[in-house]
Design an enzyme around this catalytic site. Structure first.
Site, PDB file in Angstrom:
ATOM      1  N   SER A 186       0.751  -1.074  -0.176  1.00 23.23           N
ATOM      2  CA  SER A 186       0.004   0.040   0.084  1.00 23.23           C
ATOM      3  C   SER A 186       0.880   1.235  -0.018  1.00 23.23           C
ATOM      4  CB  SER A 186      -0.855  -0.076   1.251  1.00 23.23           C
ATOM      5  OG  SER A 186      -1.707   0.955   1.247  1.00 23.23           O
ATOM      6  N   GLN A 206      -0.463  -3.954   7.695  1.00 25.00           N
ATOM      7  CA  GLN A 206      -1.910  -4.103   8.021  1.00 25.00           C
ATOM      8  C   GLN A 206      -2.601  -5.467   7.514  1.00 25.00           C
ATOM      9  OE1 GLN A 206      -4.036  -0.656   6.790  1.00 25.00           O
ATOM     10  NE2 GLN A 206      -3.028  -0.483   4.913  1.00 25.00           N
ATOM     11  N   VAL A 280      -2.527  -9.070   3.316  1.00 22.49           N
ATOM     12  CA  VAL A 280      -1.650  -8.189   4.061  1.00 22.49           C
ATOM     13  C   VAL A 280      -1.374  -7.150   3.247  1.00 22.49           C
ATOM     14  CG1 VAL A 280       0.452  -9.653   3.157  1.00 22.49           C
ATOM     15  CG2 VAL A 280       0.766  -7.929   5.400  1.00 22.49           C
ATOM     16  N   GLU A 281      -1.193  -5.755   3.857  1.00 22.72           N
ATOM     17  CA  GLU A 281      -0.869  -4.825   2.917  1.00 22.72           C
ATOM     18  C   GLU A 281       0.407  -4.115   3.222  1.00 22.72           C
ATOM     19  OE1 GLU A 281      -2.490  -2.373   0.493  1.00 22.72           O
ATOM     20  OE2 GLU A 281      -4.322  -3.471  -0.156  1.00 22.72           O
ATOM     21  N   ASN A 282       1.559  -4.633   3.058  1.00 23.42           N
ATOM     22  CA  ASN A 282       2.891  -3.966   3.626  1.00 23.42           C
ATOM     23  C   ASN A 282       3.285  -2.717   3.077  1.00 23.42           C
ATOM     24  OD1 ASN A 282       4.218  -6.962   3.899  1.00 23.42           O
ATOM     25  ND2 ASN A 282       3.560  -5.843   5.705  1.00 23.42           N
TER      26      ASN A 282
END
Length: 510
Positions: A186, A206, A280-282
């Site tokens: 992200s 997140q 998952v958004e790293n």
């Protein structure tokens, strides 16, 4: 030969005291991203080097590039026949559904290399892995969110227009994963938030899980109340601050919620099939920042790998419960409602009455300082318009086209060879409410106000009958019913919603 090569690799690792062979990304001194062809060649090398690995081609992308899965397992039955094992979850990891979010593809290769080298051996004792490093190889080579024909495959899981999406749906049915892990990045730079308001988002990792209220009740309760909090704690304890997904913050004045509720995304589509599904958004660092590697790619890969490793360790520790709940849900879906057979046609987000405002950190561009901002909190999930799951659905329009779409979803159906008298729930659309903005959490563009009445009807030869007493039954109902915010008819190429009697309807008595 593979056994001999594996022994040679092991001996080489003792001599080198390091990873063998290095990934293409590592060979570039972690400065250049390899092409999809280079990644594919590297996965083939890992396949040759280890008896615990098998490379399987899933198919070709829109641009003709191979989409492959590297299977990692201690079980020959799984490697050769993809057979599920008692108490041993199958976990599918997907990297780079968006090709311009590359770190997960690199992290999956590093994870595979570590496993080939004998690291994390306890994971293969407890898990079977399906590693799809590049879910969108076109996007990888084009540095694009889309595939070669400009499809956003990430939101195509109802219409199944893109070949890539269809291949991943096929993979769900081929490998029958108990857990699906979808890795994204992200960006912290947003057009309005950053360019006009002077702030960057501030999040390292997140996570969200399947959150559609129609997911099997026991499975959803487990993922929401235990697995997600446990994953956040593990990742944070390992040194990467992790939070529950709040969606994209693009404007200081907006509200925040959670990841979308719609089944057009993989997370909810897979979870509706009875699979634990994790997003998952790293952090995708700002292009204008100053880093030790291009756009901080080394650090981004490290965060992705850490997130994956902690997820796998958690699933390994929870192996018995994960397999029991996931396979139970796939065998017989039960809603969270009292009678276990209720589907919610209307879903969306609303204000959280218990926590109407949340404070979240942003970073000020001018001085890099962290500042807390208050946002209206719309993360409460609204479930409306309950409908009891019917015995079947009848389809009386464009039957051949519908049959092809059902096959793509692996939904079982019957083509009637002769007329049949059935009892149906007649659906009449009285009016269509045009949504000026899609309902928060789903892609509902038109809301159908429907009048229902039971009646006897005759289906004709050639009409389709879709039973709901099948693993894909509840998902099929949500996609076929015009009252559903997740229906097929919200997709532009299936624009069937119009006032009058609808040609697809619940069948009470087939």
């Amino acid at each position: 030969m593979k056994v001999l090569l594996s022994l040679l690799v092991f001996c080489a690792s003792l001599a080198w005291a390091g990873p063998v062979p290095p990934s293409p990304f590592e060979k570039s001194a972690q400065q250049a991203l390899p092409s999809s062809q280079e990644i594919g060649a590297y996965l083939a090398v890992l396949d040759e080097l280890s008896p615990r690995a098998r490379l399987v081609e899933l198919g070709k992308s829109a641009g003709g590039r191979p989409i492959e899965a590297l299977l990692m397992s201690n079980s020959d039955d799984f490697l050769t026949g993809f057979a599920p094992q008692q108490g041993k979850p199958t976990v599918m990891l997907l990297g780079s559904q968006h090709g311009n979010e590359p770190s997960s593809a690199e992290a999956i290769q590093l994870l595979a290399r570590q496993l080939v080298m004998g690291e994390h051996h306890e994971l293969l004792d407890k898990l079977n892995l399906v590693l799809v490093a590049m879910a969108n190889p076109d996007g990888r080579d084009l540095s694009s969110r889309y595939n070669a024909t400009m499809d956003n495959t990430n939101i195509d899981y109802v219409a199944l227009n893109a070949g890539e999406t269809r291949l991943l749906v096929d993979a769900l049915h081929t490998f029958q994963p108990d857990v699906v892990y979808d890795a994204h990045e992200s960006g912290i730079w947003k057009r309005i938030l950053t360019k006009e308001q002077g702030y960057l988002t501030d999040v390292d990792a997140q996570f969200d899980m399947g959150n559609n209220p129609n997911i099997d009740g026991e499975l959803r309760t487990y993922t929401e109340q235990y697995l997600l909090p446990a994953l956040l704690e593990r990742v944070s304890t390992a040194g990467l601050p992790a939070v529950r997904y709040r969606g994209e913050i693009t404007d200081i004045k907006q509200s925040v919620a959670r990841g979308g509720l719609g089944i057009t995304n993989l997370r909810n589509y897979a979870a509706m099939q009875g699979r634990i599904s994790i997003l998952v958004e790293n952090r995708l660092d700002n292009k204008q920042g100053s880093y030790d590697s291009p756009r901080n790619i080394v650090e981004r890969v490290r965060k992705q790998l850490l997130s994956m490793e902690q997820m796998l360790r958690l699933i390994a520790d929870e192996a018995d419960r994960v397999t029991r709940l996931s396979r139970q849900a796939r065998q017989r879906w039960r809603s969270a409602a009292d009678d276990g057979q209720i589907l919610w046609m209307g879903v969306g987000f609303e204000v959280n009455k218990h926590e109407p405002v949340v404070s979240l950190p942003l970073v000020r561009m001018e001085d890099g300082k962290r500042k807390m901002h208050s946002f209206s909190n719309h993360d409460a999930i609204a479930a409306e318009e309950p409908v009891k799951l019917a015995a079947a659905y009848g389809i009386t329009r464009e039957q051949a086209r519908m049959a092809d779409w059902l096959r793509r979803h692996h939904i079982t159906f019957e083509v009637l060879e002769a007329p049949r008298r059935v009892t149906i729930e007649r659906l009449v659309i009285e009016r269509l409410a045009v949504q000026p903005k899609a309902r928060p959490g789903v892609r509902e563009k038109l809301q159908a106000v429907v009048r229902t009445s039971p009646q006897s009807a005759e289906l004709k030869a050639g009409d389709l009958l879709v039973p709901t007493d099948q693993p894909m039954g509840p998902l099929a109902a949500l996609m076929l019913d015009p009252r559903s915010a997740n229906s097929l008819y919200q997709e532009s190429e299936w624009n069937w919603l119009a006032e009058g009697e609808f040609p697809v309807f619940p069948v009470i008595t087939p």
